[in-house]
Design an enzyme around this catalytic site. Structure first.
Site, mmCIF file in Angstrom:
data_model
loop_
_atom_site.group_PDB
_atom_site.id
_atom_site.type_symbol
_atom_site.label_atom_id
_atom_site.label_comp_id
_atom_site.label_asym_id
_atom_site.label_seq_id
_atom_site.Cartn_x
_atom_site.Cartn_y
_atom_site.Cartn_z
ATOM 1 N N CYS A 67 -14.477 -7.846 28.463
ATOM 2 C CA CYS A 67 -13.250 -7.922 29.257
ATOM 3 C C CYS A 67 -12.297 -6.887 28.664
ATOM 4 O O CYS A 67 -12.017 -6.922 27.468
ATOM 5 C CB CYS A 67 -12.691 -9.336 29.116
ATOM 6 S SG CYS A 67 -10.996 -9.506 29.651
ATOM 7 N N CYS B 14 3.922 -12.718 36.086
ATOM 8 C CA CYS B 14 3.476 -14.078 36.404
ATOM 9 C C CYS B 14 3.989 -15.015 35.303
ATOM 10 O O CYS B 14 3.886 -14.691 34.123
ATOM 11 C CB CYS B 14 1.948 -14.147 36.466
ATOM 12 S SG CYS B 14 1.251 -12.982 37.638
ATOM 13 N N GLU C 82 -5.764 -5.641 24.187
ATOM 14 C CA GLU C 82 -6.850 -6.490 23.698
ATOM 15 C C GLU C 82 -8.069 -6.511 24.605
ATOM 16 O O GLU C 82 -8.009 -6.139 25.769
ATOM 17 C CB GLU C 82 -6.346 -7.905 23.430
ATOM 18 C CG GLU C 82 -5.674 -8.569 24.600
ATOM 19 C CD GLU C 82 -5.085 -9.924 24.210
ATOM 20 O OE1 GLU C 82 -4.054 -9.949 23.530
ATOM 21 O OE2 GLU C 82 -5.668 -10.948 24.590
ATOM 22 N N CYS D 127 1.821 -16.102 32.165
ATOM 23 C CA CYS D 127 1.021 -15.101 31.446
ATOM 24 C C CYS D 127 1.800 -14.410 30.326
ATOM 25 O O CYS D 127 2.934 -13.965 30.523
ATOM 26 C CB CYS D 127 0.517 -14.069 32.446
ATOM 27 S SG CYS D 127 -0.295 -12.673 31.676
ATOM 28 N N CYS E 76 -5.328 -14.091 28.266
ATOM 29 C CA CYS E 76 -5.009 -12.679 28.179
ATOM 30 C C CYS E 76 -3.595 -12.458 27.642
ATOM 31 O O CYS E 76 -2.666 -13.151 27.998
ATOM 32 C CB CYS E 76 -5.212 -12.042 29.552
ATOM 33 S SG CYS E 76 -3.805 -11.691 30.540
ATOM 34 N N CYS F 135 2.453 -5.471 31.447
ATOM 35 C CA CYS F 135 2.243 -5.631 32.889
ATOM 36 C C CYS F 135 3.605 -5.881 33.517
ATOM 37 O O CYS F 135 4.452 -6.539 32.917
ATOM 38 C CB CYS F 135 1.321 -6.817 33.157
ATOM 39 S SG CYS F 135 0.988 -7.099 34.914
HETATM 40 N N1 SAH Z 1 -3.675 -8.753 36.198
HETATM 41 C C1 SAH Z 1 -4.942 -9.244 36.606
HETATM 42 C C2 SAH Z 1 -5.966 -9.286 35.484
HETATM 43 C C3 SAH Z 1 -5.484 -9.720 34.136
HETATM 44 S S1 SAH Z 1 -4.983 -11.399 33.981
HETATM 45 C C4 SAH Z 1 -4.803 -10.601 37.252
HETATM 46 O O1 SAH Z 1 -3.730 -11.184 37.192
HETATM 47 O O2 SAH Z 1 -5.773 -11.046 37.845
HETATM 48 C C5 SAH Z 1 -6.537 -12.217 33.825
HETATM 49 C C6 SAH Z 1 -6.565 -13.666 34.275
HETATM 50 O O3 SAH Z 1 -5.931 -14.509 33.283
HETATM 51 C C7 SAH Z 1 -5.826 -13.915 35.579
HETATM 52 O O4 SAH Z 1 -6.623 -14.691 36.443
HETATM 53 C C8 SAH Z 1 -4.615 -14.666 35.118
HETATM 54 O O5 SAH Z 1 -4.078 -15.410 36.166
HETATM 55 C C9 SAH Z 1 -5.144 -15.483 33.956
HETATM 56 N N2 SAH Z 1 -4.138 -16.028 33.049
HETATM 57 C C10 SAH Z 1 -3.048 -15.422 32.566
HETATM 58 N N3 SAH Z 1 -2.339 -16.271 31.759
HETATM 59 C C11 SAH Z 1 -3.019 -17.431 31.748
HETATM 60 C C12 SAH Z 1 -2.817 -18.713 31.106
HETATM 61 N N4 SAH Z 1 -1.747 -18.932 30.328
HETATM 62 N N5 SAH Z 1 -3.724 -19.670 31.314
HETATM 63 C C13 SAH Z 1 -4.817 -19.458 32.092
HETATM 64 N N6 SAH Z 1 -5.068 -18.292 32.715
HETATM 65 C C14 SAH Z 1 -4.174 -17.283 32.551
HETATM 66 FE FE1 SF4 Z 2 0.015 -9.202 34.942
HETATM 67 FE FE2 SF4 Z 2 -0.574 -11.395 33.602
HETATM 68 FE FE3 SF4 Z 2 0.125 -11.568 36.167
HETATM 69 FE FE4 SF4 Z 2 -2.259 -10.507 35.519
HETATM 70 S S1 SF4 Z 2 -1.601 -12.613 35.176
HETATM 71 S S2 SF4 Z 2 -0.763 -9.697 36.984
HETATM 72 S S3 SF4 Z 2 -1.717 -9.494 33.572
HETATM 73 S S4 SF4 Z 2 1.445 -10.853 34.480
#
Ligand code: SAH
Ligand code: SF4
Length: 352
Positions: free
Chosen positions: A103, A114, A90, A117, A340, A110
């Site tokens: 973006c 995390c 996306e 996410c 994301c 991934c």
């Molecule tokens: N992998 C990279 C970039 C993609 S994630 C990273 O982790 O930075 C992009 C951003 O979305 C990151 O800052 C991540 O922590 C945030 N993100 C992911 N899931 C989220 C959620 N449920 N609520 C708020 N931010 C979120």
């Molecule tokens: Fe991967 Fe999501 Fe963590 Fe970014 S926030 S590193 S996309 S698992």
């Protein structure tokens, strides 16, 4: 099938010579222009038909297709892109007074896992190639009426699906393609890379001499807190991470941006103090992000409990008192699966 957008202009010229041995330079330039305009073979009117047919047998010229577009009330547009192998990633387009920021995704899925996410739930399917990343931008630029000469996309952030520093070589190649004069010629100063904090890769990136902004998904001020929500914290401590960030800052002098989701555990007054101490010597900005719906519930992982509105506000005030520059991010497009990986996730569920 190979992807034509994976090549720089000199690489394209040599590649074309494997098809026709006397390929003039002007022909490679013509084709490269068409690619930058994200044209299909049928549009390449100044390229001989037989050459187009030969190319079409071996090379894809539009690797990213816009599968769907959702437009939010605030004007944010969310895209689902399909890739040549049927995978879906996306992207998001945000319009501001100064221009359009896109973006983009860097991986299908991934493997960083995390806990807040949606992208990480099923792990990593594969890396995107440099040309696929570029094509996300080219496809949207064309879709909104832009072309090579009149580029509508002004800024790029690597913040969609995937961890860019886990796809290092392709991402660095992508930066070079994106800013090349023969291509979109987009200044690296207008590009940001967001990472969960792969410390050795941050150091490596610092040594590439690129002008891009480094954004760190920090989300905690102690290793203990961070481990509760981010697996990567088991691999690199905050000490190691900040060592790498400071190295990046020293090398590039670019202001560092931190992403920080507002949880109950990480928005206490002590967190503000620790943040100040961690960032000593850096020029930086904090982006505070209200946590969007997460794949795990608070019952499953109590650390995911969002901060109350009041607590989040007090935290911001605490940061202000400490002279830390911080803004709460508008949740752009929250009515269309803001964070994301969420949109892709809902599509995958529909298909199963
Ligand atoms: N992998 C990279 C970039 C993609 S994630 C990273 O982790 O930075 C992009 C951003 O979305 C990151 O800052 C991540 O922590 C945030 N993100 C992911 N899931 C989220 C959620 N449920 N609520 C708020 N931010 C979120
Ligand atoms: Fe991967 Fe999501 Fe963590 Fe970014 S926030 S590193 S996309 S698992």
């Amino acid at each position: 099938m190979k992807i034509l957008h994976d090549y720089s202009l000199p690489e394209l010229k040599s590649e074309l010579e494997t098809i026709e041995n006397k390929m003039p330079r002007f022909r490679a330039i013509q084709i490269y222009d068409w690619l930058t305009n994200y044209a299909d073979y049928s549009e390449m009117s100044n390229i001989p038909q037989d050459l187009r047919e030969k190319l079409a047998k071996e090379y894809i010229c539009q690797p990213v297709k816009i599968e769907s577009e959702l437009i939010s009330k605030d004007g944010t547009r969310k895209y689902l892109f399909s890739l040549p192998d049927g995978n879906i990633v996306e992207g998001v387009l945000m319009s501001y007074k100064y221009g359009n920021t896109i973006c983009i995704s860097t991986q299908v899925g991934c493997r960083m896992g995390c806990s807040f996410c949606a992208t990480g739930i099923d792990g990593l399917a594969r890396n995107l190639t440099a040309g696929e990343m570029l094509s996300e931008i080219l496809a949207v630029n064309k879709h909104i009426g832009g072309n090579k000469a009149d580029r509508k996309i002004t800024n790029v952030v690597l913040m969609g699906c995937g961890e860019p520093l886990d796809n290092y070589d392709n991402v660095v190649k992508f930066f070079k393609l994106l800013s090349s004069k023969e291509g979109l010629n987009l200044s690296q100063r207008n590009v940001s890379l967001s990472t969960c904090g792969l410390a050795p890769m941050i150091k490596k990136l610092a040594d590439e001499d690129l002008g891009i902004t480094l954004t760190i998904s920090l989300h905690a001020t102690t290793d203990e807190q961070r481990k509760k929500i981010m697996k990567v914290a088991n691999a690199y401590s905050l000490k190691e991470l900040f060592f790498a960030i400071k190295y990046y800052f020293e090398k590039t002098k670019r202001r560092i941006v931190f992403e920080y989701i507002e949880l109950d555990i990480n928005t206490n007054p002590e967190d503000a103090e620790r943040l100040k101490a961690l960032c000593k010597g850096l020029s930086y900005h904090m982006n505070l992000i209200p946590v969007n719906s997460t794949p795990h519930t608070v019952e499953e992982n109590p650390a995911l409990k969002p901060a109350s509105k009041d607590k989040a506000r007090e935290f911001w005030e605490e940061l202000k008192k400490l002279n830390i520059s911080a803004t709460t991010r508008r949740t752009l497009g929250s009515d269309i699966s803001g964070a994301c990986g969420q949109l892709r996730r809902s599509r995958l569920k529909e298909n199963n």
